[in-house]
Design a protein around this motif. Structure first.
Motif, PDB file in Angstrom:
ATOM      1  N   GLY A 300       0.778  -1.226   0.000  1.00 25.41           N
ATOM      2  CA  GLY A 300       0.000   0.000   0.000  1.00 25.41           C
ATOM      3  C   GLY A 300       0.811   1.278   0.000  1.00 25.41           C
ATOM      4  O   GLY A 300       0.649   2.131  -0.891  1.00 25.41           O
ATOM      5  N   PRO A 301       1.720   1.485   0.974  1.00 28.66           N
ATOM      6  CA  PRO A 301       2.479   2.738   1.016  1.00 28.66           C
ATOM      7  C   PRO A 301       3.317   2.979  -0.232  1.00 28.66           C
ATOM      8  O   PRO A 301       3.348   4.087  -0.766  1.00 28.66           O
ATOM      9  CB  PRO A 301       3.357   2.567   2.262  1.00 28.66           C
ATOM     10  CG  PRO A 301       2.616   1.596   3.121  1.00 28.66           C
ATOM     11  CD  PRO A 301       1.952   0.648   2.168  1.00 28.66           C
ATOM     12  N   ALA A 302       4.014   1.930  -0.708  1.00 28.57           N
ATOM     13  CA  ALA A 302       4.831   2.097  -1.914  1.00 28.57           C
ATOM     14  C   ALA A 302       3.960   2.386  -3.124  1.00 28.57           C
ATOM     15  O   ALA A 302       4.300   3.221  -3.971  1.00 28.57           O
ATOM     16  CB  ALA A 302       5.669   0.832  -2.151  1.00 28.57           C
ATOM     17  N   LEU A 303       2.816   1.702  -3.206  1.00 27.54           N
ATOM     18  CA  LEU A 303       1.912   1.922  -4.324  1.00 27.54           C
ATOM     19  C   LEU A 303       1.339   3.333  -4.292  1.00 27.54           C
ATOM     20  O   LEU A 303       1.182   3.974  -5.333  1.00 27.54           O
ATOM     21  CB  LEU A 303       0.784   0.888  -4.294  1.00 27.54           C
ATOM     22  CG  LEU A 303      -0.221   0.944  -5.443  1.00 27.54           C
ATOM     23  CD1 LEU A 303       0.474   0.735  -6.782  1.00 27.54           C
ATOM     24  CD2 LEU A 303      -1.313  -0.108  -5.238  1.00 27.54           C
ATOM     25  N   ALA A 304       1.020   3.818  -3.099  1.00 27.70           N
ATOM     26  CA  ALA A 304       0.495   5.181  -2.972  1.00 27.70           C
ATOM     27  C   ALA A 304       1.509   6.190  -3.495  1.00 27.70           C
ATOM     28  O   ALA A 304       1.150   7.137  -4.212  1.00 27.70           O
ATOM     29  CB  ALA A 304       0.136   5.474  -1.516  1.00 27.70           C
ATOM     30  N   GLY A 305       2.779   5.983  -3.163  1.00 29.42           N
ATOM     31  CA  GLY A 305       3.810   6.895  -3.653  1.00 29.42           C
ATOM     32  C   GLY A 305       3.945   6.851  -5.163  1.00 29.42           C
ATOM     33  O   GLY A 305       4.082   7.891  -5.817  1.00 29.42           O
ATOM     34  N   ALA A 306       3.904   5.639  -5.725  1.00 30.68           N
ATOM     35  CA  ALA A 306       4.015   5.504  -7.181  1.00 30.68           C
ATOM     36  C   ALA A 306       2.822   6.142  -7.887  1.00 30.68           C
ATOM     37  O   ALA A 306       2.980   6.832  -8.905  1.00 30.68           O
ATOM     38  CB  ALA A 306       4.130   4.023  -7.557  1.00 30.68           C
ATOM     39  N   LEU A 307       1.633   5.926  -7.363  1.00 30.27           N
ATOM     40  CA  LEU A 307       0.438   6.498  -7.980  1.00 30.27           C
ATOM     41  C   LEU A 307       0.401   8.016  -7.841  1.00 30.27           C
ATOM     42  O   LEU A 307      -0.110   8.713  -8.713  1.00 30.27           O
ATOM     43  CB  LEU A 307      -0.813   5.876  -7.359  1.00 30.27           C
ATOM     44  CG  LEU A 307      -1.038   4.399  -7.696  1.00 30.27           C
ATOM     45  CD1 LEU A 307      -2.173   3.828  -6.857  1.00 30.27           C
ATOM     46  CD2 LEU A 307      -1.328   4.232  -9.177  1.00 30.27           C
ATOM     47  N   ALA A 308       0.956   8.521  -6.741  1.00 32.59           N
ATOM     48  CA  ALA A 308       1.039   9.978  -6.576  1.00 32.59           C
ATOM     49  C   ALA A 308       1.937  10.581  -7.650  1.00 32.59           C
ATOM     50  O   ALA A 308       1.664  11.674  -8.163  1.00 32.59           O
ATOM     51  CB  ALA A 308       1.562  10.318  -5.183  1.00 32.59           C
ATOM     52  N   LEU A 309       2.999   9.866  -8.023  1.00 32.17           N
ATOM     53  CA  LEU A 309       3.866  10.341  -9.102  1.00 32.17           C
ATOM     54  C   LEU A 309       3.138  10.309 -10.443  1.00 32.17           C
ATOM     55  O   LEU A 309       3.300  11.221 -11.269  1.00 32.17           O
ATOM     56  CB  LEU A 309       5.130   9.478  -9.167  1.00 32.17           C
ATOM     57  CG  LEU A 309       6.126   9.649  -8.015  1.00 32.17           C
ATOM     58  CD1 LEU A 309       7.280   8.662  -8.164  1.00 32.17           C
ATOM     59  CD2 LEU A 309       6.660  11.078  -7.968  1.00 32.17           C
ATOM     60  N   VAL A 310       2.339   9.261 -10.657  1.00 32.50           N
ATOM     61  CA  VAL A 310       1.543   9.196 -11.896  1.00 32.50           C
ATOM     62  C   VAL A 310       0.569  10.368 -11.951  1.00 32.50           C
ATOM     63  O   VAL A 310       0.390  11.006 -13.000  1.00 32.50           O
ATOM     64  CB  VAL A 310       0.781   7.855 -11.978  1.00 32.50           C
ATOM     65  CG1 VAL A 310      -0.155   7.840 -13.187  1.00 32.50           C
ATOM     66  CG2 VAL A 310       1.761   6.689 -12.050  1.00 32.50           C
ATOM     67  N   TYR A 311      -0.058  10.638 -10.814  1.00 28.65           N
ATOM     68  CA  TYR A 311      -0.977  11.789 -10.744  1.00 28.65           C
ATOM     69  C   TYR A 311      -0.252  13.082 -11.085  1.00 28.65           C
ATOM     70  O   TYR A 311      -0.728  13.884 -11.911  1.00 28.65           O
ATOM     71  CB  TYR A 311      -1.580  11.871  -9.343  1.00 28.65           C
ATOM     72  CG  TYR A 311      -2.047  13.261  -8.973  1.00 28.65           C
ATOM     73  CD1 TYR A 311      -3.185  13.813  -9.556  1.00 28.65           C
ATOM     74  CD2 TYR A 311      -1.336  14.031  -8.047  1.00 28.65           C
ATOM     75  CE1 TYR A 311      -3.600  15.101  -9.239  1.00 28.65           C
ATOM     76  CE2 TYR A 311      -1.745  15.307  -7.719  1.00 28.65           C
ATOM     77  CZ  TYR A 311      -2.880  15.846  -8.313  1.00 28.65           C
ATOM     78  OH  TYR A 311      -3.293  17.110  -7.998  1.00 28.65           O
ATOM     79  N   LEU A 349      -5.053   7.708  -3.134  1.00 28.44           N
ATOM     80  CA  LEU A 349      -5.722   7.857  -1.844  1.00 28.44           C
ATOM     81  C   LEU A 349      -6.242   6.517  -1.334  1.00 28.44           C
ATOM     82  O   LEU A 349      -6.231   6.258  -0.130  1.00 28.44           O
ATOM     83  CB  LEU A 349      -6.871   8.861  -1.964  1.00 28.44           C
ATOM     84  CG  LEU A 349      -6.436  10.308  -2.227  1.00 28.44           C
ATOM     85  CD1 LEU A 349      -7.643  11.188  -2.480  1.00 28.44           C
ATOM     86  CD2 LEU A 349      -5.619  10.848  -1.050  1.00 28.44           C
ATOM     87  N   ALA A 350      -6.706   5.653  -2.252  1.00 27.50           N
ATOM     88  CA  ALA A 350      -7.138   4.316  -1.839  1.00 27.50           C
ATOM     89  C   ALA A 350      -5.959   3.510  -1.306  1.00 27.50           C
ATOM     90  O   ALA A 350      -6.050   2.865  -0.256  1.00 27.50           O
ATOM     91  CB  ALA A 350      -7.806   3.595  -3.006  1.00 27.50           C
ATOM     92  N   ALA A 351      -4.825   3.553  -2.020  1.00 25.13           N
ATOM     93  CA  ALA A 351      -3.632   2.847  -1.561  1.00 25.13           C
ATOM     94  C   ALA A 351      -3.117   3.442  -0.255  1.00 25.13           C
ATOM     95  O   ALA A 351      -2.640   2.718   0.630  1.00 25.13           O
ATOM     96  CB  ALA A 351      -2.545   2.910  -2.632  1.00 25.13           C
ATOM     97  N   ARG A 352      -3.236   4.740  -0.130  1.00 23.72           N
ATOM     98  CA  ARG A 352      -2.827   5.443   1.089  1.00 23.72           C
ATOM     99  C   ARG A 352      -3.607   4.947   2.297  1.00 23.72           C
ATOM    100  O   ARG A 352      -3.089   4.884   3.408  1.00 23.72           O
ATOM    101  CB  ARG A 352      -3.065   6.947   0.877  1.00 23.72           C
ATOM    102  CG  ARG A 352      -2.771   7.873   2.024  1.00 23.72           C
ATOM    103  CD  ARG A 352      -2.998   9.302   1.545  1.00 23.72           C
ATOM    104  NE  ARG A 352      -2.752  10.277   2.586  1.00 23.72           N
ATOM    105  CZ  ARG A 352      -3.696  10.859   3.307  1.00 23.72           C
ATOM    106  NH1 ARG A 352      -4.962  10.552   3.080  1.00 23.72           N
ATOM    107  NH2 ARG A 352      -3.396  11.748   4.232  1.00 23.72           N
ATOM    108  N   GLY A 353      -4.868   4.548   2.073  1.00 23.69           N
ATOM    109  CA  GLY A 353      -5.685   4.014   3.158  1.00 23.69           C
ATOM    110  C   GLY A 353      -5.490   2.533   3.384  1.00 23.69           C
ATOM    111  O   GLY A 353      -6.170   1.935   4.215  1.00 23.69           O
TER     112      GLY A 353
END
Length: 379
Positions: A300-311, A349-353
């Motif tokens: 989750g945390p790593a995915l949230a960071g990666a998706l934030a970069l995509v955003y 945000l979903a991965a962040r949660g």
């Protein structure tokens, strides 16, 4: 049909489901039937806003966008207004099916959409109203999910501690919590007034999930709602000049906001790591609760960071181009990029949660959004 697809901007629809799913993920529970109802309500209210927007802007579009469905004569103004009314009613009906708290949030969302299109769009409060609408959409998903979870919790409490022999229908008062089981004395024939222990293990669901009261769920999802709302404010501010261009300040400010929001979205939510992934609603008839797979939860945390970069990349690149050359085409492209960036932001945000699986599911909407955007513009 193409005229209606253009009026309703169907390519932008794929940015909507992630709102409710991000709201559910913020609670730490799996999406449920009420989450689906919230998604349906969101889609209806979103499309109602699109139809109402073109109805309200029909005179302005006749000058700036004569190709739009209403000024081009392909759809009549009364038909567009009627569609907005029907879609609003359908959205509120679906929200009502999800519970009273969901209906309350849905009503506030519908009122915000109509107020924006009819009164606030061309005022200084316009971007804030759009941001509030997106934030309310996230909260609609959270309250709907929490309502269903709370209902299941009450049902689980009622069925996990049946009255013992000789109680003559008197219910034993049971106090539950993770690792805590006790019962109050229950008298009756053969009972001798002695305290009894429930023969079934009380559900670990009670007290184990954050925000399972509908209004508590609203508060829990508020940080995610705020981030999506802030992004919407930035994109809406840029869109106010998309037909004329000429504004460097708006895309530049939106670019800075994108960097800040991406940084915040990439950070784990409070308690997400401790939870180790979201929890499911109780299994029907058993009250059992499962956690998400440990490997998926740990991602989750790593995915949230990666998706934030995509955003940040999806929204930031066209915004930078618009800031350097604020022509109408580049400004419109920046608005389109900001709309598409909703999806990776929702996924982050979903991965962040702690809901990595939901985050990946939301990202699955990206190819669909791109495909439809080639046929129908989202702006």
């Amino acid at each position: 049909m193409r005229a209606w697809a253009e009026l309703l901007r169907v390519s932008a629809l794929f940015t909507v489901p992630g709102d409710a799913l991000a709201g559910a993920a913020a609670l730490g529970v799996r999406p449920n039937r009420s989450t689906a109802l919230a998604v349906g309500a969101s889609l209806c209210l979103y499309e109602a806003g699109m139809a109402l927007n073109d109805w309200a802007d029909r005179e302005e579009d006749a000058i700036d966008r004569p190709h739009r469905p209403i000024p081009s004569g392909r759809i009549s103004p009364p038909a567009a207004l009627a569609a907005a009314g029907v879609l609003t009613a359908a959205g509120l009906a679906l929200a009502a099916r999800a519970g009273r708290s969901s209906l309350a949030v849905g009503t506030a969302l519908a009122a915000t959409v109509w107020a924006y299109d009819l009164r606030l769009k061309h005022t200084a409060a316009g971007p804030a109203a759009m941001g509030a609408a997106r934030a309310l959409d996230v909260l609609l998903g959270a309250t709907a999910t929490a309502t269903a979870t709370a209902t299941a919790n009450v049902r689980d409490r009622a069925t996990s501690a049946p009255a013992g022999p000789g109680t003559a229908g008197r219910a034993a008062a049971v106090t539950r919590g993770p690792g805590n089981t006790s019962s109050a004395p229950a008298g009756g024939a053969g009972g001798g007034g002695a305290a009894r222990t429930s023969p079934r293990t009380p559900s670990p669901y009670a007290g184990a999930v954050r925000g399972t009261d509908p209004w508590d769920g609203l508060r829990t999802a508020l940080p995610s709602a705020t981030l999506l709302g802030a992004h919407t404010v930035a994109v809406t501010t840029v869109s106010r000049r998309e037909a004329q261009g000429g504004s460097t300040a708006a895309p530049l400010a939106a670019l800075v906001a994108t960097g800040v929001l991406g940084t915040l979205a990439g950070r784990p939510a409070d308690g997400a790591v401790a939870r180790g992934g979201f929890r499911a609603a109780p299994h029907r008839g058993t009250g059992a609760v499962r956690s998400a797979g440990p490997a998926l939860a740990a991602a989750g945390p790593a995915l949230a960071g990666a998706l934030a970069l995509v955003y940040a990349g999806t929204a930031g690149k066209p915004l930078l181009h618009a800031a350097l050359n604020p022509s109408p085409p580049l400004t419109q492209r920046a608005v389109g990029g900001g709309i598409r960036a909703m999806i990776p932001l929702q996924a982050a945000l979903a991965a962040r949660g702690g809901a990595a699986g939901i985050a990946l599911g939301v990202m699955g909407l990206v190819p669909l959004a791109r495909t439809f955007a080639r046929k129908v513009s989202p702006t």
